[in-house]
Design a protein around this motif. Structure first.
Motif, PDB file in Angstrom:
ATOM      1  N   GLN A 198     -10.240  -0.657   1.454  1.00 17.86           N
ATOM      2  CA  GLN A 198      -9.512  -2.227   0.954  1.00 17.86           C
ATOM      3  C   GLN A 198      -9.631  -3.639   0.854  1.00 17.86           C
ATOM      4  OE1 GLN A 198      -5.292  -1.284   2.951  1.00 17.86           O
ATOM      5  NE2 GLN A 198      -4.393  -0.182   0.609  1.00 17.86           N
ATOM      6  N   SER A 199      -9.757  -4.570  -0.042  1.00 17.32           N
ATOM      7  CA  SER A 199      -9.561  -5.461   0.211  1.00 17.32           C
ATOM      8  C   SER A 199      -8.655  -6.491  -0.027  1.00 17.32           C
ATOM      9  CB  SER A 199     -10.614  -5.721  -1.077  1.00 17.32           C
ATOM     10  OG  SER A 199     -11.637  -5.110  -1.032  1.00 17.32           O
ATOM     11  N   LEU A 200      -8.991  -7.393   0.514  1.00 15.32           N
ATOM     12  CA  LEU A 200      -7.496  -8.240   0.721  1.00 15.32           C
ATOM     13  C   LEU A 200      -7.786 -10.106   0.172  1.00 15.32           C
ATOM     14  CD1 LEU A 200      -4.594  -8.548   0.978  1.00 15.32           C
ATOM     15  CD2 LEU A 200      -5.509  -8.828   3.468  1.00 15.32           C
ATOM     16  N   ASP A 241      -9.562  -2.132   6.346  1.00 12.46           N
ATOM     17  CA  ASP A 241      -9.952  -0.594   7.209  1.00 12.46           C
ATOM     18  C   ASP A 241      -8.880  -0.269   8.159  1.00 12.46           C
ATOM     19  OD1 ASP A 241     -11.151   2.001   7.091  1.00 12.46           O
ATOM     20  OD2 ASP A 241     -13.111   1.510   7.385  1.00 12.46           O
ATOM     21  N   ARG A 298     -12.207  -7.109   4.507  1.00 10.27           N
ATOM     22  CA  ARG A 298     -12.007  -6.135   4.329  1.00 10.27           C
ATOM     23  C   ARG A 298     -10.983  -5.511   5.425  1.00 10.27           C
ATOM     24  NH1 ARG A 298     -15.188  -1.799   2.296  1.00 10.27           N
ATOM     25  NH2 ARG A 298     -14.918   0.606   4.076  1.00 10.27           N
ATOM     26  N   LEU A 307      -3.853  -7.025  -3.026  1.00 10.44           N
ATOM     27  CA  LEU A 307      -4.089  -6.087  -1.956  1.00 10.44           C
ATOM     28  C   LEU A 307      -5.017  -4.825  -3.307  1.00 10.44           C
ATOM     29  CD1 LEU A 307      -4.551  -5.191   0.777  1.00 10.44           C
ATOM     30  CD2 LEU A 307      -2.852  -3.600   0.315  1.00 10.44           C
ATOM     31  N   ARG A 308      -6.272  -4.717  -2.693  1.00 11.98           N
ATOM     32  CA  ARG A 308      -7.338  -4.005  -4.057  1.00 11.98           C
ATOM     33  C   ARG A 308      -7.542  -2.837  -3.116  1.00 11.98           C
ATOM     34  NH1 ARG A 308     -12.137  -5.982  -7.668  1.00 11.98           N
ATOM     35  NH2 ARG A 308     -12.930  -5.737  -5.676  1.00 11.98           N
ATOM     36  N   ALA A 309      -7.451  -1.627  -3.678  1.00 10.47           N
ATOM     37  CA  ALA A 309      -7.686  -0.122  -2.877  1.00 10.47           C
ATOM     38  C   ALA A 309      -9.506  -0.414  -3.463  1.00 10.47           C
ATOM     39  CB  ALA A 309      -7.602   1.544  -3.556  1.00 10.47           C
ATOM     40  N   GLU A 310     -10.818   0.003  -2.430  1.00  8.60           N
ATOM     41  CA  GLU A 310     -11.492   0.214  -2.816  1.00  8.60           C
ATOM     42  C   GLU A 310     -12.243   1.752  -2.707  1.00  8.60           C
ATOM     43  OE1 GLU A 310     -13.412  -2.168  -4.235  1.00  8.60           O
ATOM     44  OE2 GLU A 310     -12.049  -3.847  -3.138  1.00  8.60           O
ATOM     45  N   ASP A 366       0.799  -1.205   0.098  1.00  9.82           N
ATOM     46  CA  ASP A 366      -0.498   0.082   0.005  1.00  9.82           C
ATOM     47  C   ASP A 366       0.943   1.371  -0.039  1.00  9.82           C
ATOM     48  OD1 ASP A 366      -1.795   2.111   0.599  1.00  9.82           O
ATOM     49  OD2 ASP A 366      -2.598   1.033   2.053  1.00  9.82           O
ATOM     50  N   GLY A 390      -5.761  -1.291  -7.216  1.00  8.86           N
ATOM     51  CA  GLY A 390      -5.050  -2.178  -6.516  1.00  8.86           C
ATOM     52  C   GLY A 390      -4.048  -2.368  -7.087  1.00  8.86           C
TER      53      GLY A 390
END
Length: 346
Positions: free
Chosen positions: A99-101, A120, A118, A91-94, A41, A344
Motif C-alpha cells: 500500500q501507499s500512504l 508492506d 510504502r 491509503l491506496r492499495a498497489e 484497510d 484505495g
C-alpha cells in the motif's frame, strides 16, 4: 425541524449512543491522544491512525490498528512512524499487494510537508517528501491518479494574518491544491476553511468539506472551476469517509466557537477544566442527511473522523484519548469505506 423528524433523530441518536463506548489506545504502553484522521484497510481489518497531542504540543505518529481488537477496553497499536505531527492521511492499495500512504506532516516552524510511504505489512518505508509554501496550512490529503494527489489548505496564507482574515473577519481563502510531479499548485480557491476531501475519479466528482460554511462542496474533477453543488450540513464538516451503501460519513462540529475554546483548553460553557466540544456524526445520501451520533462531548469530545467497519462506527477526535466505538450504527451505515480512487480506501 418538525416534531416527527425531531423524534426520529432523537430515537436514532439514542440507539447509536446507547451502543457506544470509549476504547483506550496505547503504543508501547503510552496512551494515544488526538487521533485526528484514520485510513481504512477493510480487507485486512486494519486502519492507519494519524495522531498527536495538540494541547501538549508533543509529537505523535502513524500507527497500525487491528480493528478486530476493538472488543477490548484497551487496545495496543503498532507504531509505524513516530516523532511526527501528522494531520490528514490517505491509503491506496498497489498492484503488488503493498500500500501507499500519504501523510501531512506539520513542523514546529509552521511549515508542513506531505510524506509518502510504502506500507508492506507492518513495515513502513519512506519514499519521498513534497515541500511547498502552499502546504503550510495543509489539512487533508488524497490520492488522485498515478503520482498525483490532492490536498486542502484551511487558509490562504501561512502567518497569523491569514488566520485572522478568515477566522475573525469571515474571509474564505481556503483552497484545494494538486501536486503533480512534485510541484504544488492551487486547483480550487475561495473556500471557507477547506478541510476533508473525497475524490471519486470514476464519478468525475470531488467532495470538499467547507468547515466555516457548514457545507459540502461537490466539484467536477474534469472542470474544477465550475460552480460546485452545495450541500448544507448541520455543523462544520471535517473528515469524510464512505459507507458501503454509498453515503458519505462526515464528522461535524456543531459549534466552531466551542470547538476553538476546547481545542486550546480555554474555559467556557460551564464545564470544569475548559469547554467541551460536541461530537456529531452524519451520513449523507440521495435521501438526505441522517444523524448517526449526537453527543454533548462529555464522553468523547470534538470528533473529527468516523469509519464504519464490520457493523461498527469507529470515531476519532482531535483532542480526546483513544477512540469511540459504536457497535450498532443506527442507520446501517456499516462495513468498509468505499474507495477514494481505485483501488484505495480512506
Amino acid at each position: 425541524m418538525g416534531a416527527t423528524t425531531f423524534l426520529l433523530v432523537t430515537l436514532l441518536t439514542h440507539s447509536a449512543q446507547s451502543a457506544c463506548r470509549t476504547v483506550s489506545v496505547t503504543a508501547n504502553g503510552a496512551p494515544i491522544i488526538g487521533i485526528e484522521d484514520m485510513a481504512l484497510d477493510a480487507a485486512r481489518g486494519q486502519a492507519v491512525l494519524s495522531a498527536y497531542d495538540r494541547r501538549a504540543g508533543t509529537a505523535g505518529g502513524l500507527y497500525r490498528l487491528n480493528l478486530r481488537s476493538l472488543d477490548a477496553p484497551t487496545v495496543a497499536v503498532t507504531p509505524l512512524a513516530t516523532g511526527l505531527r501528522p494531520a490528514g492521511i490517505d491509503l491506496r492499495a498497489e498492484p503488488d499487494g503493498a500500500q501507499s500512504l500519504l501523510a501531512i506532516s506539520r513542523h514546529e516552524d509552521g511549515s508542513a510537508t506531505v510524506e509518502r510511504y510504502r506500507l508492506d505489512g507492518a513495515t513502513l518505508t519512506h519514499q519521498g517528501t513534497t515541500a511547498s509554501p502552499l502546504l503550510c496550512r495543509a489539512n487533508d490529503v488524497a490520492f488522485l491518479d498515478g503520482d498525483r494527489f490532492l490536498f486542502t489548505s484551511s487558509h490562504g496564507g501561512c502567518g497569523w494574518g491569514a488566520v485572522i482574515r478568515d477566522n475573525v473577519l469571515g474571509g474564505r481563502h481556503g483552497f484545494v491544491g494538486v501536486v503533480d510531479n512534485g510541484t504544488a499548485r492551487v486547483l480550487i480557491g475561495g473556500i471557507g476553511f477547506a478541510n476533508g476531501l473525497f475524490p471519486e475519479p470514476s464519478r468525475d466528482r470531488l467532495t470538499v468539506a467547507a468547515t466555516r460554511e457548514d457545507a459540502l462542496l461537490v466539484y467536477r474533477l474534469s472542470d474544477p472551476q465550475a460552480p460546485p453543488q452545495r450541500i448544507a450540513v448541520p455543523g462544520g464538516p471535517d473528515n469524510l469517509t464512505m459507507a458501503p451503501d454509498g453515503r458519505l460519513l462526515v464528522a461535524l462540529h456543531p459549534s466552531p466557537f466551542r470547538l476553538a475554546l476546547h481545542r486550546y483548553g480555554w474555559p467556557g460553557g460551564g464545564w470544569p477544566g475548559g469547554t467541551v466540544a460536541p461530537t456529531r456524526i452524519a451520513a449523507l445520501g440521495p435521501a438526505g442527511t441522517e444523524i448517526l451520533l449526537d453527543e454533548d462531548g462529555r464522553r468523547f469530545p470534538a470528533a473529527t473522523v468516523a469509519l464504519s467497519w464490520n457493523g461498527r462506527l469507529i470515531v476519532g477526535s482531535v483532542t480526546a484519548p483513544g477512540l469511540l466505538v459504536c457497535d450498532e450504527a443506527a442507520s446501517g451505515a456499516t462495513g468498509s469505506s468505499a474507495p477514494a480512487g481505485p483501488p484505495g480506501t480512506k
